[in-house]
Scaffold this active site. Structure first.
Site, PDB file in Angstrom:
ATOM      1  N   HIS A 164       3.359  -6.978  -8.040  1.00  0.00           N
ATOM      2  CA  HIS A 164       2.923  -5.589  -8.133  1.00  0.00           C
ATOM      3  C   HIS A 164       1.445  -5.437  -7.799  1.00  0.00           C
ATOM      4  O   HIS A 164       0.687  -6.408  -7.803  1.00  0.00           O
ATOM      5  CB  HIS A 164       3.209  -4.990  -9.516  1.00  0.00           C
ATOM      6  CG  HIS A 164       2.482  -5.615 -10.659  1.00  0.00           C
ATOM      7  ND1 HIS A 164       3.006  -6.632 -11.440  1.00  0.00           N
ATOM      8  CD2 HIS A 164       1.245  -5.371 -11.178  1.00  0.00           C
ATOM      9  CE1 HIS A 164       2.140  -6.962 -12.388  1.00  0.00           C
ATOM     10  NE2 HIS A 164       1.058  -6.219 -12.250  1.00  0.00           N
ATOM     11  N   GLN A 181       2.243  -0.603 -10.271  1.00  0.00           N
ATOM     12  CA  GLN A 181       2.025  -0.467 -11.715  1.00  0.00           C
ATOM     13  C   GLN A 181       0.884   0.534 -11.926  1.00  0.00           C
ATOM     14  O   GLN A 181      -0.213   0.331 -11.408  1.00  0.00           O
ATOM     15  CB  GLN A 181       1.652  -1.822 -12.310  1.00  0.00           C
ATOM     16  CG  GLN A 181       1.428  -1.800 -13.820  1.00  0.00           C
ATOM     17  CD  GLN A 181       0.961  -3.158 -14.325  1.00  0.00           C
ATOM     18  OE1 GLN A 181      -0.051  -3.677 -13.876  1.00  0.00           O
ATOM     19  NE2 GLN A 181       1.706  -3.731 -15.247  1.00  0.00           N
ATOM     20  N   GLU A 213      -3.281 -11.632 -10.941  1.00  0.00           N
ATOM     21  CA  GLU A 213      -2.370 -11.896 -12.058  1.00  0.00           C
ATOM     22  C   GLU A 213      -1.233 -12.779 -11.571  1.00  0.00           C
ATOM     23  O   GLU A 213      -0.723 -12.604 -10.466  1.00  0.00           O
ATOM     24  CB  GLU A 213      -1.820 -10.553 -12.570  1.00  0.00           C
ATOM     25  CG  GLU A 213      -0.874 -10.653 -13.751  1.00  0.00           C
ATOM     26  CD  GLU A 213      -0.316  -9.282 -14.179  1.00  0.00           C
ATOM     27  OE1 GLU A 213      -0.944  -8.247 -13.871  1.00  0.00           O
ATOM     28  OE2 GLU A 213       0.765  -9.255 -14.782  1.00  0.00           O
ATOM     29  N   HIS A 224      -5.797  -4.563  -9.992  1.00  0.00           N
ATOM     30  CA  HIS A 224      -5.455  -5.974  -9.804  1.00  0.00           C
ATOM     31  C   HIS A 224      -4.232  -6.115  -8.918  1.00  0.00           C
ATOM     32  O   HIS A 224      -3.537  -5.138  -8.644  1.00  0.00           O
ATOM     33  CB  HIS A 224      -5.212  -6.667 -11.153  1.00  0.00           C
ATOM     34  CG  HIS A 224      -3.990  -6.202 -11.872  1.00  0.00           C
ATOM     35  ND1 HIS A 224      -3.978  -5.124 -12.742  1.00  0.00           N
ATOM     36  CD2 HIS A 224      -2.707  -6.645 -11.843  1.00  0.00           C
ATOM     37  CE1 HIS A 224      -2.769  -4.955 -13.222  1.00  0.00           C
ATOM     38  NE2 HIS A 224      -1.957  -5.849 -12.694  1.00  0.00           N
ATOM     39  N   GLU A 243       1.348   2.070 -19.551  1.00  0.00           N
ATOM     40  CA  GLU A 243       1.636   1.711 -18.161  1.00  0.00           C
ATOM     41  C   GLU A 243       3.046   2.079 -17.737  1.00  0.00           C
ATOM     42  O   GLU A 243       3.937   2.286 -18.573  1.00  0.00           O
ATOM     43  CB  GLU A 243       1.430   0.202 -17.965  1.00  0.00           C
ATOM     44  CG  GLU A 243       2.330  -0.641 -18.843  1.00  0.00           C
ATOM     45  CD  GLU A 243       2.186  -2.140 -18.579  1.00  0.00           C
ATOM     46  OE1 GLU A 243       1.106  -2.674 -18.862  1.00  0.00           O
ATOM     47  OE2 GLU A 243       3.153  -2.746 -18.097  1.00  0.00           O
TER      48      GLU A 243
END
Lengths: 142, 142
Positions: B7, B59, B133, B83, B43
């Site tokens: 994502h 996301q 991530e 991110h 989220e």
């Protein structure tokens, strides 16, 4: 509308150094190196994954000059994510649909992207602060 | 090491407004809404594509407070890409391998991510300015 996350474009100062880092750190493989004079970048595509609707990549971008868009981005923000690109079936059709919804297009018509693709950019202020690229993959070679 | 672009995380001020925008503009569908107190975010995951090695999402992240990491990001940079997350087969194993290569980990051990995943973050300064991530999908339900 979106078929895949086509790529995440990362602005960097030294393309070859960054390629070497991504290869040695994450085991990624470069599948294309190009110079795009129109966009003022030297770039490389590193393969991440294949899917039923096309592949995903990391795109590394080094500016050809400080006054290019990526050069200005680097001066202002430093190295990091420059844009996110989504695969679409037909970039001209997607531009028409999104323009009709009031999204500002940074391109009047599709232009040449990486690896023979047709692309267009959407205004980041209209897409949650994210510079967004539409990518139509080239027709398969016969 | 990477199975997919899992994502792209986008920081925003108003989660529900941004969900409505992505749904109406791009025809995306929300597949999960969560509050992650540990990370200080509300989220949502919006589906982009499925692939043989897992799915890809956008996301959207709204901070629970101004002094949370995403709250500070918004104050400093404004809305935009926060991110990028990559799917890995085993997040603990990937952490060990990357730590051994000198990449700084922001987490000592895997923690809870979206939709039952196990995640860990890498220091953005060690990954070309991109907060990165690692995501291990949860085991399939039996």
């Amino acid at each position: 509308m979106f078929l895949r996350i086509d790529h995440v474009g990362i602005a960097c100062h030294d393309l070859e150094a960054k390629i070497a880092f991504f290869e040695s750190t994450f085991g990624m493989t470069v599948v294309s190196r190009e110079v795009n004079e129109e966009q003022g970048v030297r770039e490389a595509m590193l393969h991440v994954a294949d899917g039923p609707n096309g592949s995903s990549y990391i795109q590394l971008l080094e500016p050809l000059s400080p006054d290019s868009p990526v050069g200005k981005f680097l001066a202002k923000r430093g190295e990091g994510v420059h844009h996110v690109a989504f695969g679409v079936p037909d970039v001209a059709e997607a531009m028409g649909e999104l323009g009709g919804k009031g999204i500002r297009l940074l391109d009047e018509r599709p232009r040449h992207g990486s690896m023979g693709s047709s692309i267009a950019f959407l205004h980041p202020k209209d897409v949650g602060g994210m510079l967004t690229e539409l990518v139509q993959a080239p027709p398969p070679r016969t």
